[in-house]
Enzyme design. Structure first.
Site, short mmCIF file in Angstrom:
data_model
loop_
_atom_site.label_atom_id
_atom_site.label_comp_id
_atom_site.label_asym_id
_atom_site.label_seq_id
_atom_site.Cartn_x
_atom_site.Cartn_y
_atom_site.Cartn_z
N GLU A 156 -79.23 -36.96 9.09
CA GLU A 156 -77.84 -37.38 8.83
C GLU A 156 -77.62 -38.01 7.45
OE1 GLU A 156 -76.73 -39.85 12.16
OE2 GLU A 156 -76.98 -38.23 13.59
N GLU A 264 -80.31 -31.12 19.29
CA GLU A 264 -79.84 -32.24 20.14
C GLU A 264 -78.62 -31.84 20.95
OE1 GLU A 264 -79.22 -35.89 17.90
OE2 GLU A 264 -80.96 -35.53 16.63
C1 XIL Z 1 -79.37 -41.73 20.05
C2 XIL Z 1 -80.08 -41.95 21.38
O1 XIL Z 1 -79.78 -40.89 22.24
C3 XIL Z 1 -79.65 -43.28 21.98
O2 XIL Z 1 -80.43 -43.56 23.15
C4 XIL Z 1 -79.81 -44.40 20.97
O3 XIL Z 1 -79.27 -45.59 21.50
C5 XIL Z 1 -79.12 -44.06 19.67
O4 XIL Z 1 -79.59 -42.81 19.19
N1 XIL Z 1 -78.16 -38.36 16.40
C6 XIL Z 1 -79.52 -38.53 16.40
C7 XIL Z 1 -80.18 -39.20 17.53
O5 XIL Z 1 -80.20 -38.00 15.50
O6 XIL Z 1 -81.32 -39.91 17.15
C8 XIL Z 1 -79.23 -40.11 18.29
O7 XIL Z 1 -79.90 -40.57 19.45
C9 XIL Z 1 -77.95 -39.38 18.62
C10 XIL Z 1 -77.26 -38.91 17.39
#
Ligand code: XIL
Length: 345
Positions: A156, A264
């Site tokens: 990101e 994701e």
């Molecule tokens: C999120 C997790 O799912 C949560 O449990 C945590 O509290 C915050 O992070 N983008 C990403 C992930 O790359 O690492 C994030 O994961 C969601 C958004």
């Protein structure tokens, strides 16, 4: 006449066998079906339910062929105090994956979030920030060398408008923190596949254009960037969803020489007003899988969680989110069945 009956009989038997075979295959878990398509099918994995919740663990182990530790490899988890690495939880996940022949995607080495507090105090200029980042990457990547096959090296880094995000790494080091991170990761494990990972980069927009241009330039200069991860946190109510636009983007990334991965995926439901939300959700999951299967450079399709109740959407945005393939009881949802059908036929 007799011959005709024999041929008809053979055809009936062949169709029956096909249906039977299909039904048998259909009972197999996702990862077995995905194996035939040469693609990894994955989930993010949390330490606690993996060790405490038998339903969660059973699904994690039987259905998925790649795991991404959801939080256990973030910088605040691995290095809460400078120089003191806490590998225990991530090691447990990696060991269990190894035991079951499951691949691991490491997530994530460099991000502006999930940072331990000390980074903000100690990364004060380019030299100190580079040292912190390099040490972190070297320690973590060499610890998992040979065990983690792919890394989300940088996560990101761009804003929606195509500028770089204001993170501590950009402020102290400048844009070169990105190629440096890839270089350091590659030095620590030359075999691992290295990805840049982001959200809303699965279609063409200001952010993804800036990202693709910069990654392509760096790659041409020899920076070891192998692939682009598309998070795919989708909203089932977003009317812009366009499989054609996503497919075009996958092809563009592939043509620019990158591997692509769905890293994701989830499809949240809280904003959707529909008589059949399960169907809308299933279609989005399925279309993205179809596109991945059509793109030779896409070898991974990972969903961000297993059960609806253990999801960042349900827990942090809305209990109505229910964005995953299994419900809170661990029962498969429409989207799960749809993915299987697509893998099978
Ligand atoms: C999120 C997790 O799912 C949560 O449990 C945590 O509290 C915050 O992070 N983008 C990403 C992930 O790359 O690492 C994030 O994961 C969601 C958004």
């Amino acid at each position: 006449m007799k011959k005709k009956w024999i041929i008809t009989g053979c055809a009936v038997v062949a169709v029956a066998l096909l249906i039977l075979g299909g039904t048998r295959m259909y009972q197999k878990p996702l990862k077995v079906l995905a194996d035939n398509d040469d693609v990894y099918i994955g989930s993010s994995i949390r330490y606690e339910p993996l060790t405490d919740n038998p339903v969660y663990r059973e699904i994690a182990v039987t259905e998925f062929s790649t795991w991404t530790p959801e939080n256990a490899m973030k910088m605040n988890a691995l290095q809460p105090v400078r120089g003191q690495f806490e590998f225990e939880e991530a090691d447990t996940i990696v060991a269990m994956a190894e035991e079951h022949g499951i691949r691991v995607r490491g997530h994530t080495l460099v991000w502006g979030e999930s940072l331990p507090g000390w980074v903000h105090e100690q990364a004060v200029d380019a030299a100190s920030a580079k040292q912190i980042l390099k040490e972190h990457i070297q320690q973590v990547v060499s610890h998992y060398r040979g065990k983690v096959d792919a890394w989300d090296v940088v996560n990101e880094a761009w804003n929606e408008d195509g500028t770089l995000r204001d993170t501590i790494w950009l402020r102290t080091i400048g844009p070169e923190y990105i190629p440096l991170a890839f270089q350091w990761t590659h030095e620590a494990d030359p075999e691992a596949e290295l990805y840049y990972n982001d959200f809303e980069n699965e279609v063409s927009n200001s952010k993804s254009e800036a990202m693709l241009q910069a990654l392509t330039e760096w790659k041409e200069q020899g920076v070891p960037i192998d692939g682009i991860g598309m998070q795919m946190h989708l909203d089932a109510a977003d009317p812009r969803f366009s499989p054609t636009a996503i497919e075009e983007q996958f092809n563009r990334f592939a043509e620019a020489g990158f591997l692509v991965a769905v890293t994701e995926m989830d499809v949240k439901l809280q904003n959707l007003h529909s008589d059949n939300p399960a169907e809308v959700q299933a279609r989005r999951f399925d279309k993205v899988l179809e596109i991945c299967l059509k793109t030779p450079s896409c070898r991974e399709y990972t969903v961000w969680g297993i059960k609806d109740d253990v999801s960042w959407v349900t827990q942090q945005e809305s209990p109505e989110g229910r964005p995953l393939l299994f419900d809170e009881l661990g029962e498969p949802k429409e989207a799960y069945h749809r993915l299987k059908r697509t893998l099978l036929f």
